[in-house]
Scaffold this motif. Structure first.
Motif, PDB file in Angstrom:
ATOM      1  N   ALA A  85      -8.295  -1.248   2.494  1.00 33.26           N
ATOM      2  CA  ALA A  85      -7.058  -1.590   3.204  1.00 33.26           C
ATOM      3  C   ALA A  85      -7.222  -1.291   4.697  1.00 33.26           C
ATOM      4  N   PRO A  86      -6.414  -1.927   5.545  1.00 35.61           N
ATOM      5  CA  PRO A  86      -6.442  -1.562   6.964  1.00 35.61           C
ATOM      6  C   PRO A  86      -6.127  -0.069   7.129  1.00 35.61           C
TER       7      PRO A  86
ATOM      8  N   GLU B 216      -7.180  -2.678  14.521  1.00 35.03           N
ATOM      9  CA  GLU B 216      -7.192  -2.747  13.062  1.00 35.03           C
ATOM     10  C   GLU B 216      -8.631  -2.862  12.583  1.00 35.03           C
ATOM     11  N   GLU B 217      -8.911  -2.238  11.477  1.00 41.30           N
ATOM     12  CA  GLU B 217     -10.195  -2.428  10.807  1.00 41.30           C
ATOM     13  C   GLU B 217     -10.060  -2.070   9.345  1.00 41.30           C
TER      14      GLU B 217
ATOM     15  N   MET C 103       0.853  -1.181   0.000  1.00 41.39           N
ATOM     16  CA  MET C 103       0.000   0.000   0.000  1.00 41.39           C
ATOM     17  C   MET C 103       0.893   1.235   0.000  1.00 41.39           C
ATOM     18  N   ASP C 104       0.569   2.230  -0.793  1.00 36.79           N
ATOM     19  CA  ASP C 104       1.310   3.478  -0.910  1.00 36.79           C
ATOM     20  C   ASP C 104       1.276   4.231   0.416  1.00 36.79           C
ATOM     21  N   ALA C 105       2.449   4.531   0.964  1.00 35.10           N
ATOM     22  CA  ALA C 105       2.543   5.228   2.248  1.00 35.10           C
ATOM     23  C   ALA C 105       1.984   6.638   2.166  1.00 35.10           C
TER      24      ALA C 105
ATOM     25  N   GLU D 142      -5.392   8.057   5.532  1.00 38.18           N
ATOM     26  CA  GLU D 142      -6.141   6.990   6.195  1.00 38.18           C
ATOM     27  C   GLU D 142      -7.523   6.845   5.558  1.00 38.18           C
ATOM     28  N   ARG D 143      -8.116   7.944   5.116  1.00 39.29           N
ATOM     29  CA  ARG D 143      -9.419   7.858   4.431  1.00 39.29           C
ATOM     30  C   ARG D 143      -9.271   7.104   3.112  1.00 39.29           C
TER      31      ARG D 143
END
Length: 188
Positions: A15-16, A126-127, A1-3, A7-8
């Protein structure tokens, strides 16, 4: 996943993500404020249209009877002519797309949010989620629960109290927990 993803962005992609990040907390706060105001209205209040327009990604004039509960609201998209009965809960950590003229009974839950099965991962908070799509002219009976990642085809019927764990084809009726196809002989 691209850093570099927010978060949205992570949340919407399935993704988590960190639900405690400032952007998501602010979005939930806004949604809670709008829901509080909406849930205090009665039929005919002029404020309803503005509140739903501000809360939802796409409102399209859906008739929504309060109380109505969402996580964010911004990821919920109604087609025209939809009806939502009392006490609907939509957890929209991913997109929820609801087709034209779909009718949703009382106490229905539409849940895109998911959590780890592993207790240690849950302890780390985590979700993630998976989007839900309801086709046009779907009827969801009272108390039904639609779980993450489900797509329901046009004209399908979800029986009252059904727990929908898998996709439902167009024109099919499902009942039970877990939801299963209603055969013609079951209808007698």
């Amino acid at each position: 996943m691209d850093a570099a993803l927010s978060e949205r962005d992570k949340m919407l992609s399935g993704a988590p993500y960190d639900p405690g990040c400032p952007e998501l907390k602010a979005m939930r706060h806004k949604a809670q404020s709008l829901m509080r105001d909406y849930n205090q209205t009665i039929m005919g209040d002029e404020a309803r249209a503005g509140l739903m327009t501000a809360l939802l990604g796409t409102w399209n004039g859906a008739v929504i009877r309060p109380p109505f509960h969402v996580d964010y609201g911004a990821h919920i998209h109604f087609g025209p002519g939809c009806f939502v009965n009392f006490n609907c809960v939509i957890l929209d950590v991913c997109d929820v797309r609801i087709g034209a003229r779909t009718q949703i009974g009382p106490n229905v839950q539409i849940l895109t949010a998911d959590h780890p099965r592993d207790a240690a991962a849950r302890a780390r908070l985590e979700e993630w989620g998976r989007p839900i799509t309801l086709g046009a002219d779907v009827w969801i009976g009272g108390g039904a629960i639609i779980l993450p990642g489900v797509t329901i085809g046009d004209g399908a019927i979800i029986g009252a109290g059904a727990v929908v764990t898998r996709d439902v084809a167009a024109g099919v009726t499902v009942i039970g927990n877990p939801a299963r196809t209603l055969n013609c002989k079951d209808n007698n």
